[in-house]
Design a protein around this motif. Structure first.
Motif, mmCIF file in Angstrom:
data_model
loop_
_atom_site.group_PDB
_atom_site.id
_atom_site.type_symbol
_atom_site.label_atom_id
_atom_site.label_comp_id
_atom_site.label_asym_id
_atom_site.label_seq_id
_atom_site.Cartn_x
_atom_site.Cartn_y
_atom_site.Cartn_z
ATOM 1 N N GLY A 187 44.474 35.566 30.497
ATOM 2 C CA GLY A 187 45.748 35.905 31.104
ATOM 3 C C GLY A 187 45.660 37.032 32.110
ATOM 4 O O GLY A 187 46.463 37.959 32.081
ATOM 5 N N LYS A 188 44.649 36.952 32.996
ATOM 6 C CA LYS A 188 44.495 38.010 34.000
ATOM 7 C C LYS A 188 43.891 37.452 35.278
ATOM 8 O O LYS A 188 43.256 36.399 35.284
ATOM 9 C CB LYS A 188 43.645 39.153 33.470
ATOM 10 C CG LYS A 188 42.188 38.789 33.221
ATOM 11 C CD LYS A 188 41.412 40.003 32.720
ATOM 12 C CE LYS A 188 39.933 39.704 32.596
ATOM 13 N NZ LYS A 188 39.193 40.912 32.201
ATOM 14 N N LEU A 189 44.096 38.195 36.345
ATOM 15 C CA LEU A 189 43.529 37.860 37.645
ATOM 16 C C LEU A 189 42.019 38.078 37.607
ATOM 17 O O LEU A 189 41.549 39.082 37.056
ATOM 18 C CB LEU A 189 44.155 38.771 38.707
ATOM 19 C CG LEU A 189 43.845 38.478 40.165
ATOM 20 C CD1 LEU A 189 44.421 37.119 40.575
ATOM 21 C CD2 LEU A 189 44.441 39.572 41.041
ATOM 22 N N VAL A 190 41.279 37.114 38.148
ATOM 23 C CA VAL A 190 39.818 37.232 38.194
ATOM 24 C C VAL A 190 39.330 36.974 39.612
ATOM 25 O O VAL A 190 40.030 36.394 40.440
ATOM 26 C CB VAL A 190 39.122 36.263 37.206
ATOM 27 C CG1 VAL A 190 39.478 36.612 35.770
ATOM 28 C CG2 VAL A 190 39.430 34.810 37.516
ATOM 29 N N ARG A 191 38.100 37.378 39.882
ATOM 30 C CA ARG A 191 37.488 37.142 41.184
ATOM 31 C C ARG A 191 37.331 35.646 41.448
ATOM 32 O O ARG A 191 37.249 34.841 40.522
ATOM 33 C CB ARG A 191 36.128 37.832 41.260
ATOM 34 C CG ARG A 191 36.232 39.346 41.371
ATOM 35 C CD ARG A 191 34.829 39.960 41.341
ATOM 36 N NE ARG A 191 34.865 41.388 41.533
ATOM 37 C CZ ARG A 191 34.648 41.997 42.695
ATOM 38 N NH1 ARG A 191 34.391 41.293 43.770
ATOM 39 N NH2 ARG A 191 34.669 43.314 42.767
ATOM 40 N N ASP A 192 37.272 35.287 42.723
ATOM 41 C CA ASP A 192 37.281 33.889 43.156
ATOM 42 C C ASP A 192 36.172 33.023 42.556
ATOM 43 O O ASP A 192 36.368 31.829 42.335
ATOM 44 C CB ASP A 192 37.175 33.810 44.682
ATOM 45 C CG ASP A 192 38.358 34.452 45.380
ATOM 46 O OD1 ASP A 192 39.427 34.612 44.751
ATOM 47 O OD2 ASP A 192 38.223 34.794 46.569
ATOM 48 N N LYS A 193 35.015 33.584 42.301
ATOM 49 C CA LYS A 193 33.880 32.783 41.833
ATOM 50 C C LYS A 193 33.768 32.714 40.311
ATOM 51 O O LYS A 193 32.865 32.051 39.796
ATOM 52 C CB LYS A 193 32.581 33.306 42.440
ATOM 53 C CG LYS A 193 32.545 33.127 43.951
ATOM 54 C CD LYS A 193 31.235 33.579 44.541
ATOM 55 C CE LYS A 193 31.258 33.404 46.060
ATOM 56 N NZ LYS A 193 30.001 33.825 46.676
#
Length: 102
Positions: A5-11
């Motif tokens: 439930g969190k924002l993560v890096r694109d890769k």
């Protein structure tokens, strides 16, 4: 299933797939994305304060750059604002701690 439930890096979804697992994602837009970036900034700042690792400072910088772009500014504008503020008010090189003023 592990929940984040969190924002993560694109890769990160690619990394998860490479580990043989399936990421469940959705793409954030507008205010929801901006709110997630602000939470990510708090998360990364807390991680840096705990570890004092350079990589955590790099994560903070990544989030700051993303916030800048989400707010409609270029990295050049951010750099110019930083330089202008530094010229007008200075930085922290002299380590001045203000106790009070009359």
């Amino acid at each position: 299933m592990t929940e984040y439930g969190k924002l993560v890096r694109d890769k990160i979804p690619q990394v998860i797939r490479a580990q043989g697992e399936t990421p469940h994602i959705r793409v954030l837009e507008g205010p929801e994305f901006h709110d997630a970036l602000e939470r990510k900034l708090q998360e990364e700042a807390a991680e840096y304060l705990e570890s004092r690792e350079l990589t955590e400072l790099a994560d903070i910088l990544e989030v700051v750059c993303a916030l800048c772009q989400a707010d409609g500014h270029s990295l050049e504008e951010l750099t110019a604002a930083y330089q202008r503020k530094n010229q007008e008010r200075g930085g922290f090189a002299e380590r001045i701690f203000l106790l009070s003023k009359d």
